[in-house]
Design an enzyme around this catalytic site. Structure first.
Site, short mmCIF file in Angstrom:
data_model
loop_
_atom_site.label_atom_id
_atom_site.label_comp_id
_atom_site.label_asym_id
_atom_site.label_seq_id
_atom_site.Cartn_x
_atom_site.Cartn_y
_atom_site.Cartn_z
NE ARG A 1 -1.70 -2.13 2.94
CZ ARG A 1 -1.73 -3.42 2.64
NH1 ARG A 1 -2.70 -3.89 1.92
NH2 ARG A 1 -0.81 -4.25 3.06
NE ARG B 1 7.66 0.62 4.20
CZ ARG B 1 6.46 0.07 4.37
NH1 ARG B 1 6.25 -1.20 4.09
NH2 ARG B 1 5.44 0.80 4.78
CG HIS C 1 4.49 3.80 8.34
ND1 HIS C 1 4.50 4.72 7.31
CD2 HIS C 1 4.00 2.64 7.81
CE1 HIS C 1 4.04 4.13 6.22
NE2 HIS C 1 3.73 2.87 6.49
C1 NCD Z 1 2.58 -1.20 8.00
C2 NCD Z 1 4.08 -1.07 8.03
O1 NCD Z 1 4.74 -1.31 7.03
O2 NCD Z 1 4.56 -0.69 9.08
N1 NCD Z 1 2.06 -1.36 6.73
C3 NCD Z 1 1.68 -0.25 6.05
O3 NCD Z 1 2.48 0.55 5.66
N2 NCD Z 1 0.37 -0.06 5.87
C4 NCD Z 1 2.02 -2.14 8.97
C5 NCD Z 1 2.55 -3.54 9.04
O4 NCD Z 1 3.42 -3.93 8.26
O5 NCD Z 1 2.03 -4.27 9.88
#
Ligand code: NCD
Length: 311
Positions: free
Chosen positions: A54, A104, A132
């Site tokens: 996402r 990321r 995040h």
């Molecule tokens: C999250 C993440 O990557 O921290 N995912 C996201 O970006 N929607 C949550 C997760 O991985 O549990």
């Protein structure tokens, strides 16, 4: 407005509300216009050294809706880091190729470091178990949309609050508002880290830690669920001990929750949230994922200061 987005605490409450107003505006315009190409000619570099669905897709789409070009690198194996390239050199290169860096990374603090090296704005799309922030903006926006505000609500956060970075950002974000009460609910091994507990206390958040959802479920206006962050466990045998230790089902929600409870989840879901909730009025996590695109368009617009071009 912010330049680099490393933590949700880079924002003030007013800036978040300004972002929400712009998000509303974009949600109205986009279905009709399909694109708002106010940043055409600009390039965004998406550097994702950890899996993402996402966040990467919605950021990529957000950039494209604004008319930006995108460059993407996925996974350490896809780039020269595998050949021993320094992370700072990779960031310098991305900085010279682009006008915005979306990153990321599995290491806490990687985005802050990238922001120190790069001249272009850097957005933290998740750094280890740290933060995040854009997910928290989406979470807060979703609460705001469905509940009309963020203040005066009783909010439960359930799951792996020890390793989930979305939880750190959301809890920090909630300190910018005045929720009535926040319950942090987790199995004992997955408790909040001391450093964050102390910080939340200092910032005056009215919170309580619990180990059973049922104790507090009847009080909740919002339930935010996160999966167990398996990949962050230093010892895989510890994961086996806590695996499957909590699960929200339609049955318990129907029996114990308020009629107007909303359930959020940053996704991906593993087994902590039963599929039988998906088609009920409580489930708002797919709306939440969809709002992600609009919130991210609004954020990039504000970073570049071109919000006046949206009309
Ligand atoms: C999250 C993440 O990557 O921290 N995912 C996201 O970006 N929607 C949550 C997760 O991985 O549990």
């Amino acid at each position: 407005m912010v330049y680099d987005v490393i933590s949700i605490l880079d924002f003030s409450r007013n800036e978040i509300m300004q972002l929400f107003d712009l998000t509303d505006k974009i949600r109205q315009i986009l279905p009709k216009r399909r694109k708002i190409p106010i940043l055409s000619g600009y390039t965004a570099a998406l550097a994702f050294f950890e899996p993402s669905t996402r966040t990467r897709l919605s950021f990529e789409l957000a950039c494209k809706k604004l008319g930006m070009d995108t460059l993407t690198i996925i996974g350490e194996s896809a780039i020269s880091l595998m050949k021993g390239e320094r992370f700072s050199d990779t960031i310098r290169m991305l900085d010279s190729y682009s006008d915005l860096i979306l990153i990321r990374h599995p290491a806490d603090g990687a985005s802050r470091f990238a922001a120190e090296v790069a001249e272009s704005p850097v957005i933290n799309c998740g750094d280890g178990a740290h933060e995040h922030p854009t997910q928290a903006l989406i979470d807060l926006y979703t609460i705001h949309k469905f509940k009309g505000n963020i203040n005066n609500l009783t909010i439960g956060i359930l799951g792996d609050v020890r390793f989930a970075r979305t939880v750190v950002s959301l809890l920090r974000g909630l300190t910018l508002f005045d929720p009535k009460k926040v319950y942090i609910i987790s199995p004992p091994f997955l408790h909040l880290r001391d450093v964050y507990r102390d910080e939340l206390k200092k910032r005056g958040l009215n919170f309580e830690e619990k180990d059973s959802l049922l104790d507090v479920l009847p009080e909740l206006d919002v339930l935010y669920v996160v999966r167990i962050q398996k990949e962050r466990f230093p010892d895989p045998s510890d994961y086996e001990k806590v695996k499957g230790s909590y699960m929200v089902t339609h049955k318990i929600i129907k029996e114990y929750a308020k009629d107007d409870l909303i359930i959020l989840h940053p996704l991906p879901r593993v087994e902590e949230l039963a599929l039988d909730i998906d088609n009920t009025k409580y489930a708002k996590y797919f709306d939440q994922a969809k709002f992600g695109i609009y919130v991210r368009i609004a954020l990039i617009t504000l970073i570049f200061g071109v919000q006046d071009k949206i009309s």
